[in-house]
Design an enzyme around this catalytic site. Structure first.
Site, short mmCIF file in Angstrom:
data_model
loop_
_atom_site.label_atom_id
_atom_site.label_comp_id
_atom_site.label_asym_id
_atom_site.label_seq_id
_atom_site.Cartn_x
_atom_site.Cartn_y
_atom_site.Cartn_z
N LEU A 1 0.82 -1.20 0.00
CA LEU A 1 0.00 0.00 0.00
C LEU A 1 0.86 1.26 0.00
O LEU A 1 2.03 1.24 0.40
CB LEU A 1 -0.90 0.01 1.24
N GLY B 1 2.41 4.31 1.51
CA GLY B 1 2.75 4.56 2.90
C GLY B 1 3.29 3.37 3.64
O GLY B 1 3.68 3.48 4.81
N GLY C 1 6.06 1.86 3.03
CA GLY C 1 7.51 1.98 3.18
C GLY C 1 8.31 1.53 1.98
O GLY C 1 9.53 1.38 2.06
N SER D 1 9.18 3.01 -0.95
CA SER D 1 10.19 3.93 -1.45
C SER D 1 11.35 4.07 -0.48
O SER D 1 12.51 4.10 -0.88
CB SER D 1 9.57 5.31 -1.73
N SER E 1 1.40 -1.89 -7.45
CA SER E 1 1.05 -3.08 -8.23
C SER E 1 0.01 -3.94 -7.50
O SER E 1 0.33 -5.02 -7.01
CB SER E 1 2.29 -3.91 -8.57
#
Length: 201
Positions: free
Chosen positions: A30, A32, A34, A36, A103
């Protein structure tokens, strides 16, 4: 009609030059959760270890390569297809490619794996919707609450958790450092780095 280009440099030549095979590490989860943060930290860690590594971030690609796509199920599928194609091309040239992309659909992720032709490891970056909403690093959930974003994954659009990821990271419970250590072990299994003597560089 598509004609496959035969590169002068075979994949093995790139592997020999960089000291490891190309591979794809695909982070799904989802907004948020983590993805990235882990992607960028993993990229730095692997670079410092000597890997030819790059990170592909879904939000960045949405601003350029995939700027023409919306958030309908068909557009999400096309988004994954394009990112997978870029990752596959780079991995076939010897790169360790870290993809951070929501995705949301299992079929799209499995299609990306099947088309990769290189080691492909799927990582579920797992955090509850409540945790993601509290973090909200890009302000997306706040905009959703105000009606500013439609078809938002996990709220107004479905997310299908991978039933059998290669690695599950519960980022609501684990520290960033612990997650990176587990990711590095996954990479070292998928694309081991050849240890060379100084004169071989």
């Amino acid at each position: 009609m598509y004609t496959r280009i035969m590169h002068e440099l075979p994949t093995k030549a790139h592997q020999t030059r960089y000291g490891h095979p190309g591979a794809i590490i695909w982070l799904t989860g989802l907004s948020g959760a983590g993805k990235s943060t882990l992607s960028l930290n993993l990229e730095r860690r692997l670079f410092e270890q000597g890997y030819f590594v790059t990170a592909l971030d879904g939000d960045e690609l949405r601003e350029d390569l995939n700027a023409d796509l919306g958030f309908s199920p068909s557009d999400r599928t096309e988004n994954v297809r394009r990112v997978a194609a870029v990752a596959r091309f780079m991995a076939n040239r010897g790169a360790l490619v870290i993809v951070s992309l929501i995705s949301p659909f299992e079929e799209d992720r499995q299609r990306a794996r099947a088309a990769s032709h290189v080691p492909f490891r799927l990582v579920h970056v797992d955090a509850s919707l409540d945790v993601c909403q509290r973090r909200d690093p890009k302000g997306f959930y706040a905009r959703v609450a105000k009606g500013g974003i439609q078809q938002f994954t996990g709220v107004t659009s479905p997310y299908e958790p991978p039933p059998s990821p290669d690695l599950l990271l519960k980022t609501g419970e684990l520290s960033i450092a612990a997650c990176i250590d587990r990711l590095v072990r996954l990479v070292e299994e998928a694309a081991p780095l050849e240890r060379r003597t100084p004169q071989e560089h």
